[in-house]
Design a protein around this motif. Sequence first.
Motif, PDB file in Angstrom:
ATOM      1  N   ARG A 193     -30.790  23.958 -44.664  1.00  0.00           N
ATOM      2  CA  ARG A 193     -29.698  23.101 -44.199  1.00  0.00           C
ATOM      3  C   ARG A 193     -29.440  23.395 -42.719  1.00  0.00           C
ATOM      4  NH1 ARG A 193     -26.271  24.154 -47.951  1.00  0.00           N
ATOM      5  NH2 ARG A 193     -26.812  22.289 -49.132  1.00  0.00           N
ATOM      6  N   LEU A 194     -29.488  22.367 -41.890  1.00  0.00           N
ATOM      7  CA  LEU A 194     -29.200  22.523 -40.473  1.00  0.00           C
ATOM      8  C   LEU A 194     -27.689  22.546 -40.278  1.00  0.00           C
ATOM      9  CD1 LEU A 194     -30.444  22.693 -37.604  1.00  0.00           C
ATOM     10  CD2 LEU A 194     -30.112  20.206 -37.456  1.00  0.00           C
ATOM     11  N   LEU A 195     -27.150  23.701 -39.891  1.00  0.00           N
ATOM     12  CA  LEU A 195     -25.712  23.824 -39.678  1.00  0.00           C
ATOM     13  C   LEU A 195     -25.301  23.431 -38.262  1.00  0.00           C
ATOM     14  CD1 LEU A 195     -24.919  27.191 -41.500  1.00  0.00           C
ATOM     15  CD2 LEU A 195     -24.897  24.855 -42.405  1.00  0.00           C
ATOM     16  N   ARG A 196     -26.189  23.684 -37.304  1.00  0.00           N
ATOM     17  CA  ARG A 196     -25.865  23.345 -35.918  1.00  0.00           C
ATOM     18  C   ARG A 196     -27.146  22.979 -35.178  1.00  0.00           C
ATOM     19  NH1 ARG A 196     -23.479  27.997 -32.062  1.00  0.00           N
ATOM     20  NH2 ARG A 196     -25.656  28.709 -32.141  1.00  0.00           N
ATOM     21  N   PRO A 197     -27.235  21.767 -34.620  1.00  0.00           N
ATOM     22  CA  PRO A 197     -28.380  21.471 -33.746  1.00  0.00           C
ATOM     23  C   PRO A 197     -28.274  22.289 -32.476  1.00  0.00           C
ATOM     24  CG  PRO A 197     -26.795  19.683 -33.658  1.00  0.00           C
ATOM     25  CD  PRO A 197     -26.309  20.635 -34.722  1.00  0.00           C
ATOM     26  N   GLY A 198     -29.387  22.668 -31.921  1.00  0.00           N
ATOM     27  CA  GLY A 198     -29.340  23.512 -30.731  1.00  0.00           C
ATOM     28  C   GLY A 198     -30.627  23.498 -29.946  1.00  0.00           C
ATOM     29  N   GLY A 199     -30.970  24.651 -29.382  1.00  0.00           N
ATOM     30  CA  GLY A 199     -32.074  24.741 -28.444  1.00  0.00           C
ATOM     31  C   GLY A 199     -33.448  24.535 -29.029  1.00  0.00           C
ATOM     32  N   LEU A 200     -33.579  24.578 -30.352  1.00  0.00           N
ATOM     33  CA  LEU A 200     -34.859  24.276 -31.002  1.00  0.00           C
ATOM     34  C   LEU A 200     -34.735  22.921 -31.683  1.00  0.00           C
ATOM     35  CD1 LEU A 200     -37.590  25.782 -31.381  1.00  0.00           C
ATOM     36  CD2 LEU A 200     -36.830  26.298 -33.694  1.00  0.00           C
ATOM     37  N   PRO A 201     -35.496  21.925 -31.241  1.00  0.00           N
ATOM     38  CA  PRO A 201     -35.316  20.571 -31.780  1.00  0.00           C
ATOM     39  C   PRO A 201     -35.568  20.481 -33.287  1.00  0.00           C
ATOM     40  CG  PRO A 201     -36.590  20.510 -29.739  1.00  0.00           C
ATOM     41  CD  PRO A 201     -36.464  21.963 -30.128  1.00  0.00           C
ATOM     42  N   LEU A 240     -16.889   9.311 -24.102  1.00  0.00           N
ATOM     43  CA  LEU A 240     -18.333   9.390 -24.341  1.00  0.00           C
ATOM     44  C   LEU A 240     -18.995   8.016 -24.369  1.00  0.00           C
ATOM     45  CD1 LEU A 240     -18.419  12.085 -27.188  1.00  0.00           C
ATOM     46  CD2 LEU A 240     -18.383  12.412 -24.697  1.00  0.00           C
ATOM     47  N   ASP A 241     -20.296   8.023 -24.081  1.00  0.00           N
ATOM     48  CA  ASP A 241     -21.156   6.838 -24.190  1.00  0.00           C
ATOM     49  C   ASP A 241     -20.630   5.661 -23.361  1.00  0.00           C
ATOM     50  OD1 ASP A 241     -22.932   8.123 -25.943  1.00  0.00           O
ATOM     51  OD2 ASP A 241     -21.662   7.656 -27.660  1.00  0.00           O
ATOM     52  N   VAL A 242     -20.285   5.931 -22.107  1.00  0.00           N
ATOM     53  CA  VAL A 242     -19.719   4.901 -21.239  1.00  0.00           C
ATOM     54  C   VAL A 242     -20.803   4.285 -20.357  1.00  0.00           C
ATOM     55  CG1 VAL A 242     -17.522   6.134 -21.197  1.00  0.00           C
ATOM     56  CG2 VAL A 242     -19.151   6.445 -19.321  1.00  0.00           C
ATOM     57  N   VAL A 298     -18.796  10.117 -19.766  1.00  0.00           N
ATOM     58  CA  VAL A 298     -20.132  10.632 -20.056  1.00  0.00           C
ATOM     59  C   VAL A 298     -21.052   9.479 -20.443  1.00  0.00           C
ATOM     60  CG1 VAL A 298     -21.486  12.253 -21.438  1.00  0.00           C
ATOM     61  CG2 VAL A 298     -19.082  12.774 -20.898  1.00  0.00           C
ATOM     62  N   MET A 299     -22.169   9.359 -19.743  1.00  0.00           N
ATOM     63  CA  MET A 299     -23.142   8.328 -20.080  1.00  0.00           C
ATOM     64  C   MET A 299     -23.851   8.645 -21.397  1.00  0.00           C
ATOM     65  SD  MET A 299     -24.876   7.430 -16.358  1.00  0.00           S
ATOM     66  CE  MET A 299     -26.056   6.294 -17.137  1.00  0.00           C
ATOM     67  N   PRO A 300     -24.436   7.654 -22.053  1.00  0.00           N
ATOM     68  CA  PRO A 300     -25.133   7.898 -23.320  1.00  0.00           C
ATOM     69  C   PRO A 300     -26.312   8.859 -23.156  1.00  0.00           C
ATOM     70  CG  PRO A 300     -24.729   5.554 -23.001  1.00  0.00           C
ATOM     71  CD  PRO A 300     -24.399   6.216 -21.701  1.00  0.00           C
ATOM     72  N   ILE A 301     -26.497   9.695 -24.165  1.00  0.00           N
ATOM     73  CA  ILE A 301     -27.632  10.623 -24.239  1.00  0.00           C
ATOM     74  C   ILE A 301     -28.479  10.217 -25.439  1.00  0.00           C
ATOM     75  CG2 ILE A 301     -28.340  13.031 -24.461  1.00  0.00           C
ATOM     76  CD1 ILE A 301     -26.780  12.521 -21.923  1.00  0.00           C
ATOM     77  N   PRO A 302     -29.794  10.122 -25.293  1.00  0.00           N
ATOM     78  CA  PRO A 302     -30.640   9.726 -26.431  1.00  0.00           C
ATOM     79  C   PRO A 302     -30.476  10.658 -27.620  1.00  0.00           C
ATOM     80  CG  PRO A 302     -31.889   9.703 -24.373  1.00  0.00           C
ATOM     81  CD  PRO A 302     -30.573  10.345 -24.067  1.00  0.00           C
ATOM     82  N   ASP A 303     -30.463  10.113 -28.813  1.00  0.00           N
ATOM     83  CA  ASP A 303     -30.293  10.876 -30.045  1.00  0.00           C
ATOM     84  C   ASP A 303     -31.651  11.292 -30.594  1.00  0.00           C
ATOM     85  OD1 ASP A 303     -29.063  12.102 -32.167  1.00  0.00           O
ATOM     86  OD2 ASP A 303     -28.802  10.262 -33.332  1.00  0.00           O
ATOM     87  N   ILE A 310     -27.284  18.092 -27.481  1.00  0.00           N
ATOM     88  CA  ILE A 310     -26.401  17.732 -26.374  1.00  0.00           C
ATOM     89  C   ILE A 310     -25.283  16.832 -26.874  1.00  0.00           C
ATOM     90  CG2 ILE A 310     -26.268  16.526 -24.154  1.00  0.00           C
ATOM     91  CD1 ILE A 310     -29.201  17.364 -23.687  1.00  0.00           C
ATOM     92  N   ARG A 311     -25.626  15.839 -27.671  1.00  0.00           N
ATOM     93  CA  ARG A 311     -24.615  14.918 -28.212  1.00  0.00           C
ATOM     94  C   ARG A 311     -23.625  15.659 -29.123  1.00  0.00           C
ATOM     95  NH1 ARG A 311     -25.348   9.467 -27.829  1.00  0.00           N
ATOM     96  NH2 ARG A 311     -24.267   9.141 -29.810  1.00  0.00           N
ATOM     97  N   ASP A 312     -24.117  16.610 -29.902  1.00  0.00           N
ATOM     98  CA  ASP A 312     -23.234  17.408 -30.756  1.00  0.00           C
ATOM     99  C   ASP A 312     -22.215  18.161 -29.912  1.00  0.00           C
ATOM    100  OD1 ASP A 312     -22.667  19.009 -33.387  1.00  0.00           O
ATOM    101  OD2 ASP A 312     -23.087  20.542 -31.882  1.00  0.00           O
TER     102      ASP A 312
END
Length: 331
Positions: A193-201, A240-242, A298-303, A310-312
């Motif tokens: 279970r991924l609890l937090r997205p981070g530096g490893l994609p 966000l996402d402006v 903040v401009m949109p960041i690709p998901d 970054i989005r998290d």
Amino acid sequence: MTAEAARVREANSETIAKAATLLQAGGLVAFPTETVYGLGADAGDDRAVAKIFAAKARPRFNPLIAHFPDAEAAATETLFDVRAERLAAACWPGPLTLVLPRRPGCRISSLCSAGLETQAVRVPDQRIAQDLLRAVARPLAAPSANRSGRISPTTAQAVADELDGAVDLILDGGPCRVGLESSVLDLTGERPRLLRPGGLPLERLADVLGELPEAPKAGAPFASPGLLESHYAPDTEMRLDVGEAAPDEGLLAFGPAVPSGAAMTLNLSPNGDLTEAAANLFAYLRRLDAAGLQSIAVMPIPDRGLGRAIRDRLRRAAAPRPEDRRLDRPL
């Protein structure tokens, strides 16, 4: 030179040895990793770990990651299954934290586990962190070296600005290479279970595991740091996402097509490189927060890839905060 600045020392063999001595005596040392700067204490010393919570004004229900020099050391305190062994071989040292069952007789303070029977463990991929772990010869509890809920530090100066005199020594190793906290993967259930997205994609985790990790369950106890809804937050409000920014706003931009009109613009990556954007995120948020602007757009960041992490962080930074959050600010 201020008292805070006097505690900042360039990381070298002499200062690392001094840091190890301070940690062995129950002190607090901030040190760089590839992700962010950590606030380190002897993970087996209850009183030293308690100092981390006091320095950060951190809720006691929020667990701490224990850092080790290698997977073999981590396996002496936690139980590895086949999945953990595979991930450790493929991704450690690196920006990945594994949540694993504590071994019977685990020497890591129960404060690090927030009373749970699990422990988050990591092997950092940074020379100074590795040298310090080997010099101190014991696991280090090391959350990000900032006040709870605030922007994570990616430079030694950011640590000094955040923690005032609460830390005994700050090892300066320059800017952090990754700039985002580690990805956190819970391996205590049938499915990872991924609890937090981070530096490893996420894509890398799925490739090693052979399956896509599940999302965290709503309402489950915090088995990992970084799960508070309001976290990584500046004092300045965020949008966000402006697609545009007002004249009294700061703009956190991304990519080559940047709208004009903001009072201040910082571009995470003019070329749209998510690795560069991740490395710049917290430092740029700090600069915009210090500029006295009405808000931060903040401009949109690709998901995708590191964009998910970054989005998290941006979503948590923009979340509604408790009315008394400013009490977390350095006094």
